[in-house]
Design an enzyme around this catalytic site. Structure first.
Site, PDB file in Angstrom:
ATOM      1  N   GLN A  66     -53.054 -90.270-102.365  1.00  9.70           N
ATOM      2  CA  GLN A  66     -51.980 -90.958-103.089  1.00  9.70           C
ATOM      3  C   GLN A  66     -52.486 -92.087-103.971  1.00  9.70           C
ATOM      4  OE1 GLN A  66     -48.917 -90.016-103.389  1.00  9.70           O
ATOM      5  NE2 GLN A  66     -49.195 -88.329-101.949  1.00  9.70           N
TER       6      GLN A  66
ATOM      7  N   HIS B  58     -50.391 -88.861 -93.336  1.00 13.52           N
ATOM      8  CA  HIS B  58     -49.966 -87.522 -93.720  1.00 13.52           C
ATOM      9  C   HIS B  58     -50.522 -86.558 -92.675  1.00 13.52           C
ATOM     10  CE1 HIS B  58     -49.869 -83.794 -96.087  1.00 13.52           C
ATOM     11  NE2 HIS B  58     -49.051 -84.389 -96.943  1.00 13.52           N
TER      12      HIS B  58
ATOM     13  N   ASP C   6     -58.287 -91.338 -96.640  1.00 11.77           N
ATOM     14  CA  ASP C   6     -57.520 -90.337 -97.380  1.00 11.77           C
ATOM     15  C   ASP C   6     -56.967 -91.011 -98.625  1.00 11.77           C
ATOM     16  OD1 ASP C   6     -55.678 -88.556 -98.398  1.00 11.77           O
ATOM     17  OD2 ASP C   6     -54.402 -88.513 -96.618  1.00 11.77           O
TER      18      ASP C   6
ATOM     19  N   LYS D 249     -53.029 -84.287-107.770  1.00 14.26           N
ATOM     20  CA  LYS D 249     -52.279 -85.538-107.674  1.00 14.26           C
ATOM     21  C   LYS D 249     -52.782 -86.593-108.657  1.00 14.26           C
ATOM     22  CE  LYS D 249     -51.183 -84.933-102.741  1.00 14.26           C
ATOM     23  NZ  LYS D 249     -49.733 -84.674-102.817  1.00 14.26           N
TER      24      LYS D 249
ATOM     25  N   CYS E  37     -44.235 -84.553 -94.757  1.00  9.58           N
ATOM     26  CA  CYS E  37     -45.464 -84.259 -94.006  1.00  9.58           C
ATOM     27  C   CYS E  37     -45.961 -85.502 -93.271  1.00  9.58           C
ATOM     28  CB  CYS E  37     -46.558 -83.707 -94.908  1.00  9.58           C
ATOM     29  SG  CYS E  37     -46.175 -82.098 -95.629  1.00  9.58           S
TER      30      CYS E  37
END
Length: 402
Positions: A197, A117, A194, A220, A360
């Site tokens: 998600q 991302h 990261d 999220k 993104c």
């Protein structure tokens, strides 16, 4: 737990009963318990933290620090001192990049991947420009999945940071972190992940992953917007100076110098996201009480039906693995001759909410020679009707645009 009982916990669906929300990779809805937690604090207990010498402020400080400990339990971190609250995963990654910058030297290498991302790419680009660093990227295969067979050619003895997604927001593929951590340790590099998600669906056990840093956002994983988490291994966090200064970060201040507070306080400049942290704690406690593995299998079964339907659409190309192993329920695709924005608008006409564009993740789309994609992303409150309406909507869009 049936999807009906879960769905009933979300006021959003009471107010939008005919809407088929399939944009969960961008933002999830909030259950009533999270809304109640935020409303209760803001309407009954609103005050600032740490510096008030009265009971209301002390109670708010306790609630805020309890939220930090809830995040520690969710991540299986060793200490609450490793948990820094931010405004979101993007802020967490930027904070980490700026904080580790002084540890890096000119010509050191930062390794990312083509699956990142932009939020896990731009902060490193900015750091590289200011400190004379080199960025290298691990390629993806023809499905858009990170190619871990090519780690050795991308990660050299000059590598100091590897920053990588835990799960792609486009392909849904879960990254195999083990070989990445292994090679990082061999060359003395930090590993930052990261997890934006991943946390909605998986169990991010930072202790067993063997990594150095992790980031995610509340919005999220069923929490409020404007709250994020940065986890950093305590021995590393102790070495870092804060890139931002302000109230709450110091023990002593004179006109010419200051003494910073201990961790994690020195990384939370100004008034922190108190309501957001309390709401996030409610969301994580709610999430940890659910049978997450069972729910994920149900979500993947729905994703499998979507993937199967797309195979019968002329000109459709799935971006990501078509098998249901080592992936999360994110389904991205492109249909020849059909712009993703047009497909998304036509789906909206039948009240199906998806996302169209480069998600993104421009470098990933460029690597796959795909201009853009449509993304449908499932969550634990979706149901059979959402999937059926999506499949019917795609067929309708194909008829209109094909």
């Amino acid at each position: 737990m049936s999807e009906l009982r879960l769905r009933d916990q979300f006021p959003f669906f009471h107010h939008n009963p005919s809407l088929h929300y399939l944009d969960n990779a961008a933002t999830t809805q909030m259950p009533q318990c999270v809304i109640d937690a935020v409303l209760s604090h803001d309407s009954r207990a609103r005050s600032n933290v740490s510096r008030g010498s009265y009971a209301l402020s002390e109670n708010t400080t306790a609630a805020y620090e309890n939220a930090r400990d809830t995040v520690r339990r969710f991540l299986n971190a060793a200490s609450s001192n490793e948990i820094v609250f931010t405004s979101g995963a993007t802020a967490s990654i930027n904070l980490f990049a700026q904080a580790v910058g002084p540890l890096l030297r000119q010509d050191d290498e930062i390794v990312v991947t083509f699956a990142e991302h932009h939020s896990n790419l731009l902060p490193w680009q900015m750091l590289a420009k200011t400190r004379g660093l080199t960025i290298k990227a691990i390629p993806v295969d023809g499905r858009g999945v990170i190619d871990t067979t090519r780690l050795a050619e991308c990660i050299s003895s000059r590598c100091r940071v590897i920053s990588i997604t835990h799960c792609s927001n486009v392909t849904g593929a879960i990254t195999d972190l083990e070989p990445i951590v292994e090679i990082a340790r061999a060359v003395g590099a930090m590993v930052f992940v990261d997890g934006a998600q991943y946390v909605q669906h998986g169990v991010p056990d930072v202790a067993s992953l063997g990594i150095d840093g992790y980031a995610f956002s509340g919005h999220k994983c069923f929490g409020p917007s404007g709250i994020g988490v940065l986890w950093v291994r305590e021995s590393l966090l102790e070495k870092l100076d804060p890139p931002f200064g302000g109230g709450g970060t110091v023990e002593y201040v004179s006109i010419n110098e200051c003494t910073f507070a201990g961790i994690p306080r020195r990384f939370e400049a100004g008034t922190p996201p108190i309501s957001g942290a309390i709401g996030l704690a409610a969301a994580l406690n709610w999430l940890m009480a659910l049978p997450r593995a069972e729910l994920l299998q149900r979500e993947l079964a729905w994703a499998g039906r979507m993937l199967s339907a797309l195979r019968h659409i002329p000109g459709a190309r799935v971006i990501g693995p078509e098998e249901l192993t080592n992936r999360l329920p994110i389904v991205s695709f492109h249909i020849d001759g059909m712009h993703p924005h047009d497909v998304s608008h036509l789906l909206d006409e039948v009240q199906v909410c998806v996302r169209g564009g480069t998600q993104c993740a421009q470098p990933l789309h460029d690597a796959l020679n795909v201009p853009a994609s449509v993304r449908a992303s499932l969550s634990l409150y979706n149901d059979d009707e959402d999937v059926l309406r999506f499949i019917d909507g795609i067929s309708r869009a194909r008829g209109v645009l094909g």
